[in-house]
Design an enzyme around this catalytic site. Sequence first.
Site, short mmCIF file in Angstrom:
data_model
loop_
_atom_site.label_atom_id
_atom_site.label_comp_id
_atom_site.label_asym_id
_atom_site.label_seq_id
_atom_site.Cartn_x
_atom_site.Cartn_y
_atom_site.Cartn_z
N GLY A 103 0.77 -1.24 0.00
CA GLY A 103 0.00 0.00 0.00
C GLY A 103 0.79 1.28 0.00
O GLY A 103 0.21 2.36 -0.17
N GLU A 138 4.05 -6.67 1.89
CA GLU A 138 3.55 -7.08 0.56
C GLU A 138 3.54 -5.89 -0.40
O GLU A 138 2.50 -5.53 -0.95
CB GLU A 138 2.12 -7.63 0.69
CG GLU A 138 1.98 -8.80 1.64
CD GLU A 138 0.52 -9.16 1.93
OE1 GLU A 138 -0.40 -8.40 1.53
OE2 GLU A 138 0.29 -10.20 2.57
N PRO A 139 4.69 -5.27 -0.64
CA PRO A 139 4.68 -4.09 -1.52
C PRO A 139 4.50 -4.48 -2.98
O PRO A 139 5.06 -5.48 -3.44
CB PRO A 139 6.07 -3.48 -1.29
CG PRO A 139 6.93 -4.65 -0.93
CD PRO A 139 6.05 -5.60 -0.17
N GLY A 140 3.70 -3.72 -3.69
CA GLY A 140 3.53 -3.93 -5.13
C GLY A 140 3.96 -2.67 -5.86
O GLY A 140 5.08 -2.55 -6.36
N ARG A 161 -5.95 2.65 -15.56
CA ARG A 161 -6.01 3.46 -14.34
C ARG A 161 -6.68 4.83 -14.51
O ARG A 161 -7.49 5.21 -13.69
CB ARG A 161 -4.62 3.61 -13.72
CG ARG A 161 -3.96 2.26 -13.37
CD ARG A 161 -2.66 2.41 -12.59
NE ARG A 161 -2.90 2.99 -11.29
CZ ARG A 161 -2.67 4.24 -10.94
NH1 ARG A 161 -2.13 5.07 -11.82
NH2 ARG A 161 -2.95 4.67 -9.75
N TYR A 205 -9.89 5.04 -12.14
CA TYR A 205 -9.92 5.91 -10.96
C TYR A 205 -9.31 7.28 -11.19
O TYR A 205 -8.71 7.86 -10.29
CB TYR A 205 -9.36 5.29 -9.68
CG TYR A 205 -8.56 4.02 -9.72
CD1 TYR A 205 -9.17 2.83 -9.29
CD2 TYR A 205 -7.23 3.99 -10.10
CE1 TYR A 205 -8.45 1.66 -9.25
CE2 TYR A 205 -6.50 2.80 -10.06
CZ TYR A 205 -7.12 1.65 -9.64
OH TYR A 205 -6.42 0.49 -9.60
N CYS A 209 -14.03 2.81 -28.02
CA CYS A 209 -15.32 3.49 -28.12
C CYS A 209 -15.99 3.66 -26.76
O CYS A 209 -16.98 2.99 -26.45
CB CYS A 209 -16.22 2.71 -29.08
SG CYS A 209 -15.44 2.56 -30.68
N GLU A 210 -15.42 4.49 -25.94
CA GLU A 210 -15.95 4.85 -24.62
C GLU A 210 -15.49 6.26 -24.33
O GLU A 210 -14.32 6.59 -24.59
CB GLU A 210 -15.34 3.96 -23.51
CG GLU A 210 -15.62 2.49 -23.58
CD GLU A 210 -17.00 2.10 -23.10
OE1 GLU A 210 -17.64 2.90 -22.39
OE2 GLU A 210 -17.44 1.01 -23.47
N TYR A 266 0.04 -2.06 -12.07
CA TYR A 266 -1.37 -2.05 -12.45
C TYR A 266 -1.56 -1.47 -13.85
O TYR A 266 -2.54 -0.79 -14.12
CB TYR A 266 -2.22 -1.30 -11.39
CG TYR A 266 -1.96 -1.87 -10.00
CD1 TYR A 266 -2.43 -3.13 -9.66
CD2 TYR A 266 -1.20 -1.17 -9.06
CE1 TYR A 266 -2.17 -3.68 -8.42
CE2 TYR A 266 -0.93 -1.71 -7.82
CZ TYR A 266 -1.41 -2.97 -7.50
OH TYR A 266 -1.15 -3.51 -6.27
C1 LIG Z 1 -2.82 -5.34 -3.99
C2 LIG Z 1 -2.32 -5.89 -2.72
C3 LIG Z 1 -1.04 -5.58 -2.25
C4 LIG Z 1 -0.14 -4.60 -2.95
O1 LIG Z 1 -0.59 -3.28 -2.84
P1 LIG Z 1 0.32 -2.07 -3.36
O2 LIG Z 1 -0.52 -0.88 -3.10
O3 LIG Z 1 0.57 -2.29 -4.80
O4 LIG Z 1 1.58 -2.08 -2.55
C5 LIG Z 1 -0.60 -6.19 -1.10
N1 LIG Z 1 -1.38 -7.06 -0.41
C6 LIG Z 1 -2.62 -7.37 -0.82
C7 LIG Z 1 -3.43 -8.33 -0.03
C8 LIG Z 1 -3.14 -6.80 -1.98
O5 LIG Z 1 -4.39 -7.11 -2.37
#
Ligand SMILES: *Cc1c(COP(=O)(O)O)cnc(C)c1O
Length: 414
Positions: free
Chosen positions: A239, A273-275, A312, A316, A342-343, A370
């Site tokens: 997050g 859990e960084p994405g 994205r 949002y 076409c949107e 994403y």
């Molecule tokens: C999407 C997600 C993440 C990653 O979130 P980021 O905002 O990309 O860091 C981590 N844990 C869970 C459970 C998620 O659904």
Amino acid sequence: MNFFSYQNDTLCAESVRLVEIAERFGTPSYVYSRAAIEFAYREFDQACSGRDVLICYSVKANSNLAVLNVLARLGSGFDIVSGGELARVLAVGGSATKTVFSGVGKSVAEMRAALQTGVLCFNVESEDELERLAKIAAELGKIAPVSLRINPDVDPRTHPHIATGLRETKFGVPYEDAPRLYRKAASMPSLQVAGIDFHIGSQLTEIEPFVAALDKALEFNDALGATGIRLQHIDLGGGLGIRYRDEKPPTLKDYLGQLFGRIGNRKLKVLFEPGRSLVGNAGLLLTRVEYLKNGDARSFVVTDAAMNDLLRPALYDAWHEVLPVLRRNGPAQRYDIVGPVCESADFLARERALTVAPGDLLAIMSAGAYGMTMSSNYNSRPRPAEVMVDGKTAHLVRDRESTEDLFASERLLP
Ligand SMILES: *Cc1c(COP(=O)(O)O)cnc(C)c1O
């Protein structure tokens, strides 16, 4: 650190000119920087030094095999939300024992696959799921390690579509139900209580919501300890936000410093859990201008990339920086950057001052997270190629879809 920069007025990924990438691989294409991904991972990892930590990269942010492999080679763990993501992790040599399985709707088949490969933990999100997991583990003669994803009911102050830790969202179990569910899990012989987990949302730019959620989880951990249930780990989810425009997300030092400060000397392994924060700024979407369209009310740049390639902005209202690949002289004009879909929601950016001509290349920045993973074939548009730059070399890491690919698995009635 900037891995995408102008060299003599031409935008480059590391040392490769984007013009060359467009010539070799066509457009639209996603372009990633290996060095940027490695830098982000190492920065996170080093900021955790001296602590018992496992970084579980959130696969859904960008699941290209080359991206996963770069991270696996650095020792990263993974956070998955489907059997498909598990297969990807295993395909690149990622280790199941460093993989946590999140998500509200794990199917029987997905649970079986994860149990067979021996994932580190199931982040369980409901009582029904707990029961299903216990049953399947028992059938397979396995013991499933579990965390409960608690919903701490904190406001992450981010876009409502990416807030996940409020009471009204579908995620996690209510904080009040957790004690009972932990007792239940502890009493089931095919489950092993391993940890506690939360993930309150994405693109957070303040630390306070993380701290508020952590405090609830720690309070819970301590109360549970007093009843004899000892947790081995605490999973703080992902997050952490990135800079798309002028956001000021917390530095890793502040973010981790505050969280570790709260955890103190409790004997808990810490999972993250960084994405987005690992890959978001490590990628861009390279697109070519098809047409300029001057209207009374607005003017448009029509590109060959669209909302099906990068959702994205439409989904949002996300803001991505748009850079010309070759800088041109001349007066700038205000344009909306739109695609062929076409949107009316099909836009990549709005109200941008650009000096452009048809045939020019544009880079939609900060598209590493994403982006490709949310792409679709809407309007029967083949999905883009993916390219990873490594120093002076650009590697094609996913072929552009062909029009034949689009309906290769479809059938006519006899
Ligand atoms: C999407 C997600 C993440 C990653 O979130 P980021 O905002 O990309 O860091 C981590 N844990 C869970 C459970 C998620 O659904």
